[in-house]
Write a protein that holds these residues in place. Sequence first.
Motif, short mmCIF file in Angstrom:
data_model
loop_
_atom_site.label_atom_id
_atom_site.label_comp_id
_atom_site.label_asym_id
_atom_site.label_seq_id
_atom_site.Cartn_x
_atom_site.Cartn_y
_atom_site.Cartn_z
N GLY A 1 5.15 6.88 23.48
CA GLY A 1 3.74 5.89 24.18
C GLY A 1 3.08 6.43 23.06
N VAL A 2 2.49 6.25 21.97
CA VAL A 2 1.64 6.25 20.52
C VAL A 2 1.72 4.67 19.83
N LYS A 3 0.89 4.11 19.93
CA LYS A 3 0.85 2.90 18.99
C LYS A 3 0.30 3.33 17.22
N ALA A 4 1.43 2.25 16.95
CA ALA A 4 1.64 2.75 16.08
C ALA A 4 1.05 1.54 14.97
N THR A 5 -0.12 1.53 14.43
CA THR A 5 -0.73 0.55 13.50
C THR A 5 -0.74 0.80 12.28
N ALA A 6 -0.91 -0.71 11.53
CA ALA A 6 -0.71 -0.48 9.65
C ALA A 6 -2.02 0.66 9.32
N ASP A 7 -2.76 1.46 10.10
CA ASP A 7 -3.96 1.82 9.25
C ASP A 7 -3.42 4.04 10.07
N GLY A 8 -2.52 3.19 11.48
CA GLY A 8 -1.95 4.78 11.41
C GLY A 8 -0.71 4.80 10.42
N PRO B 1 -3.50 10.76 15.62
CA PRO B 1 -3.07 10.47 14.43
C PRO B 1 -1.33 11.11 15.03
N LEU B 2 -0.95 9.95 14.32
CA LEU B 2 0.65 9.36 14.05
C LEU B 2 1.59 10.45 13.07
N ARG C 1 -8.10 4.84 4.35
CA ARG C 1 -8.25 4.17 5.55
C ARG C 1 -9.57 3.01 5.62
N ARG C 2 -9.08 2.98 6.42
CA ARG C 2 -10.47 1.72 7.26
C ARG C 2 -11.67 2.36 7.29
N PRO C 3 -13.02 1.75 7.46
CA PRO C 3 -13.66 2.54 7.19
C PRO C 3 -14.48 3.19 8.89
N ASN C 4 -14.10 2.10 9.64
CA ASN C 4 -14.48 2.18 11.15
C ASN C 4 -12.95 1.56 12.02
N ASP D 1 1.08 -1.50 -0.51
CA ASP D 1 -0.56 0.20 -0.13
C ASP D 1 0.67 1.25 -0.36
N LEU D 2 1.65 1.62 0.78
CA LEU D 2 2.32 2.18 0.87
C LEU D 2 3.80 2.96 -0.54
#
Length: 162
Positions: A88-95, A115-116, A104-107, A12-13
């Motif tokens: 202290g921020v969670k880095a998710t794939a969506d972030g 925000p990251l 983005r995912r819809p939900n 995706d990136l």
Amino acid sequence: MSADPDEALLRDLVWPLVREFSPAERDELFPLLSAAYFADPKAFARNGAVGGPLAFGLPELAVIVTPALLAAMSEVVRYVATEAALKGVKATADGIRRLFGIGRRPNPAPDETAPLTLTAEQWREVRRIVERVARQGGVPADQAKLIADAVVGQGQVGGGPA
């Protein structure tokens, strides 16, 4: 985020950048080159030059843009995840997708909506990572710089501060 970025996130990136840099890799060739990269990611840096079974008659840059970007973005995702954890921020794939302006995912889950962001110094480090990894894979210096600029530009337009 796991230690190794997932293939879907990296594809995706990288896909928007491949469309920009290498029209020859679009459509049918991108899946082949990305599959070859994921089959043996370490081969990119080990070879340090263009070649192999996918190099049949294509311009050299067309054959190395996808693996160079996949290798570089893999390192960038690891760096971003580490920097996020330090804040202290969670880095998710969506972030990370949002950081680079990818859909983005819809939900999203509630913990994925924060925000990251990266500082200007962190974007400079992303640029250094991309350029270093591309050069290790045999990308000429001038093209490695262009690829690094494009990755950072994608991220800054996608959501990161300059």
